[in-house]
Design a protein around this motif. Structure first.
Motif, PDB file in Angstrom:
ATOM      1  N   GLY A 189       0.808  -1.217   0.000  1.00 23.78           N
ATOM      2  CA  GLY A 189       0.000   0.000   0.000  1.00 23.78           C
ATOM      3  C   GLY A 189       0.840   1.265   0.000  1.00 23.78           C
ATOM      4  N   SER A 190       1.932   1.292  -0.737  1.00 24.18           N
ATOM      5  CA  SER A 190       2.885   2.394  -0.748  1.00 24.18           C
ATOM      6  C   SER A 190       2.269   3.708  -1.245  1.00 24.18           C
ATOM      7  CB  SER A 190       4.068   2.035  -1.651  1.00 24.18           C
ATOM      8  OG  SER A 190       4.842   3.159  -1.962  1.00 24.18           O
ATOM      9  N   ASP A 191       2.352   4.747  -0.414  1.00 22.74           N
ATOM     10  CA  ASP A 191       1.905   6.082  -0.837  1.00 22.74           C
ATOM     11  C   ASP A 191       2.793   6.622  -1.948  1.00 22.74           C
ATOM     12  OD1 ASP A 191      -0.253   6.183   0.910  1.00 22.74           O
ATOM     13  OD2 ASP A 191       0.907   7.171   2.494  1.00 22.74           O
ATOM     14  N   TRP A 192       4.088   6.357  -1.866  1.00 22.93           N
ATOM     15  CA  TRP A 192       5.014   6.823  -2.901  1.00 22.93           C
ATOM     16  C   TRP A 192       4.620   6.237  -4.262  1.00 22.93           C
ATOM     17  CZ3 TRP A 192      10.743   5.035  -3.556  1.00 22.93           C
ATOM     18  CH2 TRP A 192      11.423   5.891  -4.422  1.00 22.93           C
ATOM     19  N   LEU A 193       4.338   4.957  -4.285  1.00 20.50           N
ATOM     20  CA  LEU A 193       3.935   4.295  -5.529  1.00 20.50           C
ATOM     21  C   LEU A 193       2.598   4.842  -6.028  1.00 20.50           C
ATOM     22  CD1 LEU A 193       4.491   2.145  -7.661  1.00 20.50           C
ATOM     23  CD2 LEU A 193       3.515   0.454  -6.124  1.00 20.50           C
ATOM     24  N   LYS A 194       1.662   5.058  -5.118  1.00 21.89           N
ATOM     25  CA  LYS A 194       0.349   5.581  -5.503  1.00 21.89           C
ATOM     26  C   LYS A 194       0.443   6.978  -6.094  1.00 21.89           C
ATOM     27  CE  LYS A 194      -2.104   3.076  -1.891  1.00 21.89           C
ATOM     28  NZ  LYS A 194      -2.783   3.211  -0.586  1.00 21.89           N
ATOM     29  N   ASN A 195       1.435   7.761  -5.655  1.00 23.73           N
ATOM     30  CA  ASN A 195       1.567   9.142  -6.113  1.00 23.73           C
ATOM     31  C   ASN A 195       2.328   9.285  -7.423  1.00 23.73           C
ATOM     32  OD1 ASN A 195       0.092  10.348  -4.028  1.00 23.73           O
ATOM     33  ND2 ASN A 195       1.862  10.284  -2.676  1.00 23.73           N
ATOM     34  N   LEU A 196       2.876   8.208  -7.953  1.00 16.07           N
ATOM     35  CA  LEU A 196       3.567   8.276  -9.238  1.00 16.07           C
ATOM     36  C   LEU A 196       2.573   8.127 -10.377  1.00 16.07           C
ATOM     37  CD1 LEU A 196       6.727   6.095  -8.584  1.00 16.07           C
ATOM     38  CD2 LEU A 196       6.632   8.569  -8.861  1.00 16.07           C
ATOM     39  N   LYS A 197       2.872   8.774 -11.472  1.00 15.65           N
ATOM     40  CA  LYS A 197       2.024   8.707 -12.663  1.00 15.65           C
ATOM     41  C   LYS A 197       1.973   7.273 -13.188  1.00 15.65           C
ATOM     42  CE  LYS A 197       1.761  10.614 -17.310  1.00 15.65           C
ATOM     43  NZ  LYS A 197       2.426  11.488 -18.282  1.00 15.65           N
TER      44      LYS A 197
END
Length: 124
Positions: A81-89
């Motif tokens: 559930g990575s926020d960093w991954l979710k925030n990437l295009k």
């Protein structure tokens, strides 16, 4: 209260209990290499980890790393559930499965990557 980060262990690294001597990171086009060294009773050793299709990466020195669970030291883990991954295009021209992979090397620090996968290669 800050939410707890969930990790899924992918691989335990070959390191002694006293930690690593050195770690270095370089990119090779779309891939990256993490090289780490350590000493044990048989002498000095080096291992390599190759990451494929790297989209992003970051490093935090050990002295400045916080909120990292001790059971994930000297392991390759995936952030669930990575926020960093979710925030990437989202990729459109280069579709593949992206993962937030983290490696915390004792005595070195925390390497984080958004990449497709990894493989550990011994340099011994």
């Amino acid at each position: 209260m800050k939410p707890t980060i969930a990790f899924r262990q992918l691989k335990q690294l070959h390191t002694p209990g006293h930690g690593c001597d050195h770690g270095s990171f370089c990119t090779t086009g779309v891939d990256a290499i993490l090289k780490y060294s350590y000493s044990d009773e048989e002498g000095s050793r080096e291992n390599l980890i190759r990451f494929t299709r790297v989209v992003a990466y970051r490093f935090t020195n050990e002295a400045h790393t916080k909120d990292f669970p001790s059971d994930a030291y000297d392991c390759i883990v995936e952030v669930v559930g990575s926020d960093w991954l979710k925030n990437l295009k989202e990729p459109t021209l280069w579709p593949f499965v992206r993962r937030h992979i983290v490696i915390y090397l004792s005595n070195v620090g925390c390497f984080e990557l958004i990449a497709e996968d990894f493989e550990e290669c011994s340099d011994n």
